[in-house]
Design a protein around this motif. Structure first.
Motif, PDB file in Angstrom:
ATOM      1  N   GLU A  33      -0.052  29.649 -15.675  1.00 19.99           N
ATOM      2  CA  GLU A  33      -1.433  29.544 -15.223  1.00 19.99           C
ATOM      3  C   GLU A  33      -1.546  28.571 -14.056  1.00 19.99           C
ATOM      4  OE1 GLU A  33      -3.984  28.436 -18.366  1.00 19.99           O
ATOM      5  OE2 GLU A  33      -3.671  30.260 -19.542  1.00 19.99           O
ATOM      6  N   GLU A  34      -2.488  28.854 -13.164  1.00 22.05           N
ATOM      7  CA  GLU A  34      -2.777  27.944 -12.074  1.00 22.05           C
ATOM      8  C   GLU A  34      -3.473  26.695 -12.617  1.00 22.05           C
ATOM      9  OE1 GLU A  34      -4.767  28.284  -7.657  1.00 22.05           O
ATOM     10  OE2 GLU A  34      -5.898  29.088  -9.348  1.00 22.05           O
ATOM     11  N   VAL A  35      -3.055  25.528 -12.152  1.00 19.64           N
ATOM     12  CA  VAL A  35      -3.667  24.269 -12.559  1.00 19.64           C
ATOM     13  C   VAL A  35      -4.571  23.800 -11.428  1.00 19.64           C
ATOM     14  CG1 VAL A  35      -3.263  21.888 -13.268  1.00 19.64           C
ATOM     15  CG2 VAL A  35      -1.670  23.689 -13.963  1.00 19.64           C
ATOM     16  N   VAL A  36      -5.869  23.679 -11.728  1.00 17.53           N
ATOM     17  CA  VAL A  36      -6.847  23.264 -10.732  1.00 17.53           C
ATOM     18  C   VAL A  36      -7.189  21.795 -10.955  1.00 17.53           C
ATOM     19  CG1 VAL A  36      -9.177  23.611  -9.832  1.00 17.53           C
ATOM     20  CG2 VAL A  36      -7.785  25.580 -10.522  1.00 17.53           C
ATOM     21  N   VAL A  37      -7.154  20.992  -9.865  1.00 18.23           N
ATOM     22  CA  VAL A  37      -7.452  19.563  -9.942  1.00 18.23           C
ATOM     23  C   VAL A  37      -8.457  19.208  -8.846  1.00 18.23           C
ATOM     24  CG1 VAL A  37      -5.219  18.965 -10.938  1.00 18.23           C
ATOM     25  CG2 VAL A  37      -5.494  18.973  -8.451  1.00 18.23           C
ATOM     26  N   THR A  38      -9.000  17.979  -8.958  1.00 19.12           N
ATOM     27  CA  THR A  38      -9.978  17.500  -7.968  1.00 19.12           C
ATOM     28  C   THR A  38      -9.475  16.220  -7.319  1.00 19.12           C
ATOM     29  OG1 THR A  38     -11.156  16.376  -9.766  1.00 19.12           O
ATOM     30  CG2 THR A  38     -11.959  18.548  -9.105  1.00 19.12           C
ATOM     31  N   ALA A  39      -8.180  16.163  -7.049  1.00 14.51           N
ATOM     32  CA  ALA A  39      -7.562  14.951  -6.512  1.00 14.51           C
ATOM     33  C   ALA A  39      -8.078  14.592  -5.130  1.00 14.51           C
ATOM     34  CB  ALA A  39      -6.038  15.119  -6.460  1.00 14.51           C
ATOM     35  N   GLN A  40      -8.641  15.573  -4.389  1.00 14.53           N
ATOM     36  CA  GLN A  40      -9.167  15.318  -3.056  1.00 14.53           C
ATOM     37  C   GLN A  40     -10.672  15.583  -2.994  1.00 14.53           C
ATOM     38  OE1 GLN A  40      -5.624  15.716   0.046  1.00 14.53           O
ATOM     39  NE2 GLN A  40      -6.209  17.734  -0.710  1.00 14.53           N
ATOM     40  N   LYS A  41     -11.351  15.316  -4.126  1.00 11.34           N
ATOM     41  CA  LYS A  41     -12.811  15.434  -4.226  1.00 11.34           C
ATOM     42  C   LYS A  41     -13.298  16.866  -4.047  1.00 11.34           C
ATOM     43  CE  LYS A  41     -13.694  10.906  -4.531  1.00 11.34           C
ATOM     44  NZ  LYS A  41     -14.360  10.239  -5.666  1.00 11.34           N
ATOM     45  N   ARG A  42     -12.414  17.829  -4.252  1.00  7.72           N
ATOM     46  CA  ARG A  42     -12.809  19.232  -4.283  1.00  7.72           C
ATOM     47  C   ARG A  42     -11.783  19.968  -5.138  1.00  7.72           C
ATOM     48  NH1 ARG A  42     -10.033  18.955   0.766  1.00  7.72           N
ATOM     49  NH2 ARG A  42      -8.582  20.698   1.138  1.00  7.72           N
ATOM     50  N   GLN A  44      -8.916  22.293  -6.111  1.00  7.84           N
ATOM     51  CA  GLN A  44      -7.756  22.875  -5.449  1.00  7.84           C
ATOM     52  C   GLN A  44      -6.664  23.131  -6.473  1.00  7.84           C
ATOM     53  OE1 GLN A  44      -7.586  19.383  -2.565  1.00  7.84           O
ATOM     54  NE2 GLN A  44      -6.797  21.008  -1.246  1.00  7.84           N
ATOM     55  N   SER A  45      -5.799  24.045  -6.170  1.00  5.88           N
ATOM     56  CA  SER A  45      -4.618  24.240  -6.986  1.00  5.88           C
ATOM     57  C   SER A  45      -3.716  23.009  -6.867  1.00  5.88           C
ATOM     58  CB  SER A  45      -3.845  25.481  -6.546  1.00  5.88           C
ATOM     59  OG  SER A  45      -2.558  25.523  -7.157  1.00  5.88           O
ATOM     60  N   MET A  46      -3.163  22.558  -7.984  1.00  2.00           N
ATOM     61  CA  MET A  46      -2.267  21.414  -7.964  1.00  2.00           C
ATOM     62  C   MET A  46      -1.079  21.644  -7.044  1.00  2.00           C
ATOM     63  SD  MET A  46      -0.476  19.518 -11.231  1.00  2.00           S
ATOM     64  CE  MET A  46       0.657  20.891 -11.558  1.00  2.00           C
ATOM     65  N   GLN A  47      -0.694  22.919  -6.857  1.00  2.00           N
ATOM     66  CA  GLN A  47       0.464  23.248  -6.029  1.00  2.00           C
ATOM     67  C   GLN A  47       0.152  23.203  -4.542  1.00  2.00           C
ATOM     68  OE1 GLN A  47       2.317  22.699  -8.723  1.00  2.00           O
ATOM     69  NE2 GLN A  47       3.795  24.077  -7.769  1.00  2.00           N
ATOM     70  N   ASP A  48      -1.116  23.001  -4.180  1.00  2.00           N
ATOM     71  CA  ASP A  48      -1.510  23.009  -2.771  1.00  2.00           C
ATOM     72  C   ASP A  48      -1.799  21.629  -2.215  1.00  2.00           C
ATOM     73  OD1 ASP A  48      -1.279  25.753  -2.615  1.00  2.00           O
ATOM     74  OD2 ASP A  48      -3.400  26.127  -3.074  1.00  2.00           O
ATOM     75  N   ILE A  49      -1.560  20.572  -2.985  1.00  2.00           N
ATOM     76  CA  ILE A  49      -1.866  19.229  -2.492  1.00  2.00           C
ATOM     77  C   ILE A  49      -0.607  18.373  -2.484  1.00  2.00           C
ATOM     78  CG2 ILE A  49      -4.267  19.324  -3.243  1.00  2.00           C
ATOM     79  CD1 ILE A  49      -3.483  17.613  -5.630  1.00  2.00           C
ATOM     80  N   VAL A 138      -3.625  12.765 -13.610  1.00  2.00           N
ATOM     81  CA  VAL A 138      -2.951  11.509 -13.292  1.00  2.00           C
ATOM     82  C   VAL A 138      -2.414  11.616 -11.876  1.00  2.00           C
ATOM     83  CG1 VAL A 138      -1.139   9.889 -13.922  1.00  2.00           C
ATOM     84  CG2 VAL A 138      -2.319  11.183 -15.710  1.00  2.00           C
ATOM     85  N   LEU A 139      -2.937  10.776 -10.965  1.00  2.00           N
ATOM     86  CA  LEU A 139      -2.549  10.787  -9.556  1.00  2.00           C
ATOM     87  C   LEU A 139      -1.668   9.576  -9.277  1.00  2.00           C
ATOM     88  CD1 LEU A 139      -5.054  12.680  -9.681  1.00  2.00           C
ATOM     89  CD2 LEU A 139      -5.735  11.774  -7.456  1.00  2.00           C
ATOM     90  N   ARG A 140      -0.444   9.812  -8.844  1.00  2.00           N
ATOM     91  CA  ARG A 140       0.481   8.720  -8.573  1.00  2.00           C
ATOM     92  C   ARG A 140       0.384   8.267  -7.113  1.00  2.00           C
ATOM     93  NH1 ARG A 140       3.154  12.689 -11.342  1.00  2.00           N
ATOM     94  NH2 ARG A 140       3.788  12.184 -13.472  1.00  2.00           N
ATOM     95  N   GLY A 141       0.597   6.981  -6.917  1.00  2.00           N
ATOM     96  CA  GLY A 141       0.573   6.425  -5.578  1.00  2.00           C
ATOM     97  C   GLY A 141      -0.811   5.931  -5.205  1.00  2.00           C
ATOM     98  N   PRO A 142      -0.914   5.058  -4.208  1.00  2.00           N
ATOM     99  CA  PRO A 142      -2.211   4.510  -3.794  1.00  2.00           C
ATOM    100  C   PRO A 142      -3.188   5.616  -3.404  1.00  2.00           C
ATOM    101  CG  PRO A 142      -0.409   3.309  -2.749  1.00  2.00           C
ATOM    102  CD  PRO A 142       0.209   4.507  -3.408  1.00  2.00           C
ATOM    103  N   GLN A 143      -4.406   5.518  -3.913  1.00  2.00           N
ATOM    104  CA  GLN A 143      -5.482   6.464  -3.569  1.00  2.00           C
ATOM    105  C   GLN A 143      -6.559   5.694  -2.810  1.00  2.00           C
ATOM    106  OE1 GLN A 143      -4.901   9.733  -4.382  1.00  2.00           O
ATOM    107  NE2 GLN A 143      -2.966   8.951  -5.194  1.00  2.00           N
ATOM    108  N   GLY A 144      -6.127   5.048  -1.724  1.00  2.00           N
ATOM    109  CA  GLY A 144      -6.970   4.092  -1.033  1.00  2.00           C
ATOM    110  C   GLY A 144      -8.032   4.681  -0.137  1.00  2.00           C
ATOM    111  N   THR A 145      -8.069   6.012   0.019  1.00  2.00           N
ATOM    112  CA  THR A 145      -9.080   6.620   0.882  1.00  2.00           C
ATOM    113  C   THR A 145     -10.267   7.140   0.074  1.00  2.00           C
ATOM    114  OG1 THR A 145      -7.408   7.290   2.499  1.00  2.00           O
ATOM    115  CG2 THR A 145      -9.524   8.387   2.605  1.00  2.00           C
ATOM    116  N   LEU A 146     -10.041   8.121  -0.780  1.00  2.00           N
ATOM    117  CA  LEU A 146     -11.137   8.806  -1.447  1.00  2.00           C
ATOM    118  C   LEU A 146     -11.629   8.084  -2.694  1.00  2.00           C
ATOM    119  CD1 LEU A 146     -10.023  12.536  -1.060  1.00  2.00           C
ATOM    120  CD2 LEU A 146     -11.582  11.207   0.348  1.00  2.00           C
TER     121      LEU A 146
END
Length: 757
Positions: A33-42, A44-49, A138-146
């Protein structure tokens, strides 16, 4: 058990390789199954970020038996947590070794926790029940922008099931060991043509599983939680979501295990005290008070105090989404949260009257306003963020039963910050795209602290001329006064910073993404609080050591996202290098915690594989490697030395296998999970007594689902082998001659029934 050069036992490494080989085997009946996340405030498929992400759906959380916010660490490579006070109290997440094991209420985590896009700053409110959850990211690494605020290491985002027009709900009951009764349920649907709602509740109770030979047993739980949501959708372009949350955790916890200790040959490194050695002159194998726990049972002790953790959290949020046109959306998120905590524990883990208490309240208000838009070749988001927090705490240490002091502190910390941010993504062509983001932040933080000794010892010493009065000791019985009135600008931080990221993505094929990124994150400056004392009797504080600077992390990362074998196998990986400036580092001195700034370098990587090699079989495998260096940590003699970061295991592995087959007109499924944590330190000085050498945990679950999945019946056993493993230690050798030890839960079995409609 033999190990190869990586340090992983060969049997575990072989199991990992076998899973990977099996994933390339027989053809599955359906794709992953496709995994959809909002890591960039919209969405998206987890495989596209180009971000290293681990995500769990609500159904996956249920299948894995995850009932608490901290349970996700077992199946998330590189994620750990500590609870320096007691289970259910202050929670510190560590991601890729980035974290801070401080336990004062004035501090915040460098791994940010969000709930439905709302930042949760109070560490006391980060251990909560998982119920009616749509997804965890769970988002790894600094998320200093969004995300910005205190995301040096990354973030953990919990998202609730939202209200929908369809009438639906569920009820789930679990019965387990120690008279465990856990219930959760939800109901929701349309109230009118434009209004829909959802109500979710959860309770969790079990009896104490640590036996107290002197009184009431320890480590039981009584937890209540509720969430209510109303969503108004007057048009296709506008909606408002109102939510309210409540949680209460009232538990008999804080049952440390007692280990007698002494100083080693160098005169300052703590080591275990042999049972036949009378190092402190009290009795062989005993601490300063003449006590020793020698039964070898991590689930029993001699506690003369009824330990308690009481945490109440309540708040609400209003989220507005307004599509201004086909390509422009305005979002507003307004939220308020309050967290009350009272922690009482038996610090000495024995029959000695040493009783600290930690009551505190944190009030937080946040406002985010952002615009987002884009077209076929570009996506962008820009916004402003406001954060206001007040922490009030009154910590006490009652040692009157020892003819000692009664320390009483009052502290208020006010924080106000705002930031502006923006991120732009541009597709250069079908294969290449670039992402750039920037965030400017400004923050003011002020501390007002007063400490007293209520026993009269300090006043007597002052009258005798041994403790002179100073601006930070203005009264005979005072230990430390720290505010703008006594120390001026030392009691106030006024900081600005710029964070952000730059990323390059390459898609040589539809099912492959390669990325490289640079990002910067910060954790805000703060103050050392707790039992501050300028007399050097109970602590070693001078005004200049109370404030500490913000930390800055520059992160370099490369990674890939790939779908293989026609979508039957998913393999994602990342490697990173972290360069720390002013790393906030925690150490304990006498009776007080001290955070100081230094530098450090971390590097490592993760690999995650999921596969469906045959119909009915789902496999998952995760691995993480980590190497950390914290520079110039002063040892007991004041000599700076490089150390390994705390809660930063060199290797961690996780694996799961779930097989499903038809049975009694429904579906039967068997699930087995495995996790391994390598060598871990709980103290920045890295003594052997503060080390867990590595442990493995295995869970099994069997469940039957009715043909329509309306009914699901399950039986489970967690920690099948009844592994005894350390989850935290706290060294009091220098003060009292013992080491506190906290162990994870023993084997736990139960059954559950779930009905959905």
């Amino acid at each position: 058990m033999k190990k190869d050069k990586t340090g992983i036992p060969r049997t575990r490494l072989s199991a990992a390789v076998s899973l990977a080989l099996l994933a390339a085997g027989p053809v599955a009946a359906q794709q992953l199954e496709e995994v959809v996340v909002t890591a960039q405030k919209r969405q998206q498929s987890m495989q596209d970020i180009g971000i290293s992400v681990t995500a769990f759906s609500g159904n996956k959380l249920r299948e894995l038996g995850m009932t608490s916010s901290t349970d996700i660490v077992t199946m998330t490579p590189g994620l750990n947590y500590t609870t320096p006070n007691a289970e259910g109290s202050q929670t510190n997440f560590f991601l890729r070794g980035v974290g801070l094991n401080d336990f004062t209420d004035a501090n915040e985590n460098p791994v940010a926790v969000y709930m439905d896009e709302v930042y949760r700053g109070a560490m006391a409110g980060l251990s909560f029940q998982l119920f009616d959850i749509q997804r965890v990211e769970v988002l790894r690494g600094p998320q200093g922008t969004l995300f910005g605020r205190n995301t040096t290491g990354g973030l953990v985002h919990f998202l609730s099931e939202p209200p929908t027009e369809e009438f639906s709900g569920y009820a789930d009951l679990t019965l387990g060991e120690e008279s465990e009764v856990k219930f959760e349920g939800a109901i929701g649907g349309a109230i009118s043509d434009t209004l829909m709602g959802r109500l979710s509740v959860a309770t969790h109770d079990y009896d104490p599983y640590v036996k107290n030979r002197l009184g009431r047993d320890y480590n039981g739980l009584e937890s209540r939680a509720a969430r209510g949501q109303l969503k108004w959708v007057p048009s296709d372009t506008f909606d408002v979501l109102l939510s309210a949350n409540y949680a209460k955790n009232d538990a008999e916890v804080g049952a440390w295990q007692h280990q007698s200790t002494k100083f080693g040959a160098d005169g300052f490194t703590s080591v275990a005290l042999p049972g036949n050695e009378d190092f402190w002159g009290t009795c062989p194998g005993c601490d300063v008070f003449g006590y020793s726990d020698t039964d070898g049972d991590p689930w029993a002790g001699d506690y003369d105090r009824e330990g308690t953790v009481y945490v109440k959290s309540e708040g609400g949020a209003a989220t507005i989404n307004w599509d201004l046109n086909d390509s422009l959306t305005l979002t507003s998120i307004t939220a308020y949260q309050t967290v009350e905590r009272t922690q009482e524990e038996d610090t000495d883990a024995g029959p000695v009257p040493l009783a600290p208490s930690f009551p505190a309240e944190t009030d937080q208000f946040t406002q985010e306003l952002r615009l987002s838009g884009g077209d076929d070749r570009s996506q962008w988001v820009a916004g402003v963020y406001y954060y206001d927090s007040e922490v009030e705490a009154t910590y006490t240490l009652d040692a009157l039963g020892l003819g000692f002091v009664f320390l009483d502190t009052d502290m208020t910390q006010d924080t106000e910050s705002w930031s502006v941010f923006g991120q732009y993504e541009f597709a250069i062509n079908d294969q290449w795209s670039v992402i750039a983001g920037l965030r400017y932040s400004s923050e003011e933080k002020e501390l007002d602290y007063q400490g007293f000794d209520r026993s009269g010892i300090f006043a007597a010493e002052t009258a005798a001329g041994n403790l002179p009065l100073t601006p930070t000791r203005p009264l005979p019985d005072s230990t430390f006064f720290f505010s703008t009135d006594t120390v001026g600008s030392l009691a106030k931080h006024d900081e600005t910073n710029v964070t952000g990221k730059l990323e390059l993505d390459w898609r040589p094929a539809d099912d492959l993404l390669l990325y490289a990124s640079y990002s910067r994150g910060t954790k805000s400056a703060g103050f050392n609080t707790g039992f501050l004392d300028e007399t050097f009797i109970f602590a070693s504080n001078v005004p200049e050591t109370v404030p500490y600077d913000e930390e800055v992390l520059d992160a370099f990362e490369v990674g890939f996202k790939s779908d293989l074998a026609g979508g039957l196998v998913r393999l994602n990986g990342a490697a990173f290098y972290y360069d720390y400036s002013d790393l906030q580092t925690f150490r304990f001195e006498l009776l007080n915690q001290v955070i100081f700034n230094t530098d450090g370098q971390y590097w490592g990587g993760e690999l995650e594989l999921t596969a469906a090699p045959m119909e009915g079989l789902d496999l998952a495998l995760g691995a993480a490697y980590l190497d950390t260096t914290v520079e110039d940590v002063p040892d007991g003699a004041g000599v700076p030395r490089d150390r390994t970061a705390v809660s930063a295991p060199d290797w961690s592995l996780n694996a799961s296998a779930r097989y499903e087959w038809g049975f009694m007109e429904g579906t039967m499924a068997a699930l087995a999970t495995y996790s391994y944590q390598g060598e871990t330190y709980f103290d920045i000085q890295n003594p052997d007594i503060a080390q867990e050498e590595g442990y493995s945990l295995a869970n099994v679950r069997l469940e039957w689902a009715s043909p329509s999945d309306a009914w699901i019946l399950s039986a489970f056993v967690n920690n099948v082998t009844d592994e005894e493993y350390l989850v935290y230690t706290f060294d009091f050798t220098g003060s009292f001659g013992f080491n506190q030890q906290a162990y994870g839960k023993p084997r736990w079995a139960g059954v559950s029934a779930r009905y959905s409609f």
